[in-house]
Structure formats: structure tokens, C-alpha cells
Design a protein around this motif. Sequence first.
Motif, PDB file in Angstrom:
ATOM      1  N   ILE A 272       0.855  -1.195   0.000  1.00  0.00           N
ATOM      2  CA  ILE A 272       0.000   0.000   0.000  1.00  0.00           C
ATOM      3  C   ILE A 272       0.882   1.233   0.000  1.00  0.00           C
ATOM      4  O   ILE A 272       1.768   1.375   0.847  1.00  0.00           O
TER       5      ILE A 272
ATOM      6  N   PHE B 126      -2.161   6.731   2.448  1.00  0.00           N
ATOM      7  CA  PHE B 126      -3.277   5.836   2.155  1.00  0.00           C
ATOM      8  C   PHE B 126      -4.446   6.163   3.080  1.00  0.00           C
ATOM      9  O   PHE B 126      -4.272   6.735   4.148  1.00  0.00           O
TER      10      PHE B 126
ATOM     11  N   ARG C 113      -8.605   1.912   2.832  1.00  0.00           N
ATOM     12  CA  ARG C 113      -7.721   1.072   2.021  1.00  0.00           C
ATOM     13  C   ARG C 113      -7.034   0.034   2.910  1.00  0.00           C
ATOM     14  O   ARG C 113      -6.959  -1.147   2.589  1.00  0.00           O
TER      15      ARG C 113
ATOM     16  N   SER D 147      -7.706  -4.164   3.177  1.00  0.00           N
ATOM     17  CA  SER D 147      -6.607  -5.091   2.966  1.00  0.00           C
ATOM     18  C   SER D 147      -6.452  -6.047   4.148  1.00  0.00           C
ATOM     19  O   SER D 147      -6.297  -7.252   3.966  1.00  0.00           O
TER      20      SER D 147
ATOM     21  N   ASP E 263       0.751   0.837  -8.084  1.00  0.00           N
ATOM     22  CA  ASP E 263      -0.535   0.172  -7.843  1.00  0.00           C
ATOM     23  C   ASP E 263      -0.841  -0.854  -8.915  1.00  0.00           C
ATOM     24  O   ASP E 263      -1.371  -1.934  -8.629  1.00  0.00           O
TER      25      ASP E 263
END
Lengths: 132, 197
Positions: free
Chosen positions: A111, A115, A119, A123, B88
Motif C-alpha cells: 500500500i 493511504f 484502504r 486489505s 498500484d
Amino acid sequence: MNDSKSKQHQTPQTIYVVDQDVSLCERISALYEGSSLYIVESYACAEDFLSQSEFATGCLIVSIEMPGMTTMNLIHKLKAQGLKMPTIVLGEKDDLPQAVKVMQAGVLDFITKPFTNQRLKISIGNILPSIS
Amino acid sequence: MKNQTVYVIDDDEAVRDSIKELLESVKLNTQVFDSAISFVDAFSSDIYGCIVVDIRMAKMSGFGLQEHLKEQGITIPIIFITGHGDVDMAVRALKSGAVDFIQKPYHDQNLLESINNALALNDQDEELTEQEVTMEKYIEQLTLREHEVMDLLSQGDTNKVIGKKLNISPRTVEVHRQHILQKCKVKSITQLMYRLK
């Protein structure tokens, strides 16, 4: 198998956070405050994390930037010990080869900072589903 | 690495040619395609080797190809190469099973290394399956008592603890342990557990 009665006696799982950034550790702790399913334990570096005699079941969230032992070395060490510790790495947007290397080592998510809480929670939820 | 082919899929002719030249210089079988569609049209299930594919192509992208192969139940190592990737995207690619994600411009050596690693995976898979079958045969040879001891050893119990649990002496546990290692042809219980996983 498990029936609904056994839900009352679930042992909380531990979310280990290894990051020198104290405010980040506090932020993650706050996300799970009051949770009966997850406990958050933070460490400033890999050495401190590894100095525990026993690891609870759970997962590891570790920063790519660490003093002392590097993240890759930590990951390899855990593997060598045969420890089951699903791992999420927090890293930078601009180092693609590093992100790839980390994922190839078996890490389950990478990540990029900054963030959102969501998010991270999603996860963690994916790698540590609550026992149902 | 015998009989393996590297399938290169990129809509950029210069890239296709350059990779083909690189691979042929190290004697790797190569086949090139200008699109995922043309690759899919050419092959059904008898592909063996690895795929090097660009992410961004018209009609079917690299990710689209990966999805398609999964749906067909075809497992083959996939290396993504791209001029447009970000972290990403790379993470997404690896999560979905790609073995590598390389940004253009790349070093020839890095691409080669990645391809060789991917091809080696195929060899490893074959070896592993053979290992699994053999280990199962060995396990079948264990006596009931040896099974009990093996299960407790795999949990991390010491000989002393196992002795108490099974009501036998630690010395006897040790004898069983030696028999287990001999029958399974391993040097340690850890090795045995690793092979059984």
C-alpha cells in the motif's frame, strides 16, 4: 464444524505494526480500538518485533523504510522460521521495482503512502477475515 | 528448460523484434504476436513456457489475457512489461498471479533473468508434484503409532511431552522419530512437514 456458539470464545487476532513513524502506529491502533476481534501491537523496528518469544496469530503491517534490519530481510527471516504471518508492506509510490520485489517475496499487499484508513482496513480484512 | 517457448505479445513491432533477437541470442525458443487476440487464436491449451506481454494493447490488454487464460484453466507464468506502469498497477498484476512486472525501458539482463526464473518455475512444479506423490507413499508405510508421534512432533511437542501424552517413554518416542525419518527419507521433521504442505 464451527457453530454459532463457538463465536463467543474467539481469540482476538493480533495486527503487528512495524514502523518508526509513531503517529502512523497510533493511527492504526485507533482504527481497531474497542475491537474484540483485533489487537494492535506496534514496534519501531524489525529487531524489536523479532525479540518477542512468541507470536500470536495475526498479520504484519510493515513499512518499507526501516532503521536497522531491512523489510526484505525481515520477510525472509519470518519465512525461514516457518512462521505464518500474512504481511502487508507500506511503501512509496516511486519505487516500482522495490514493490515488485516485495510482492514476489510473498507479501500479500503493498500500500502506497499516503493511504486512506479504508484502504488499509479492506486489505487487513482480506488477509485476516474474522472467524465466522 | 527443454521444449519451453517464450511467447512475446506486444503491439510495438520494435519491441517484439528486439526481444526476439535477445532471446534467440541465448537460444531460447520464441514466438511473437502483435496482439493478445492473435495469440489466443493461435493456441489452445498446449502452450508450455512463459508469456511476456505488454499491459496496454488495443482490444485485449495484458490483464485481459491473464483473465482469459485463468478462465480457460491454463496456468503459465506471465511477465508484464509496460511503458505506463505505476506501483498500484504492478501490485495488482502480482496479486493476480503475474510472476514479474517490468517497466520499459528495461535492461536486457533483467528481462532475461525474469524469463529464466519463470521458465524454471515450470521445472520446479514438475519436480514438486513428483515429490508429493513419493512422500504420500512413504507416509502410508508408517505404523499407527508412528503417525501419532509424527503428528505430535509436527505440533512442536518435545519427546518428553509426547511420551506423557502417549504413555510411553521419551526413549521410545525417539526410536519412533528415527523410524519416521528413515521411512520418509528426510533428515528432520521440519523437512518432512515442508514436503507435506
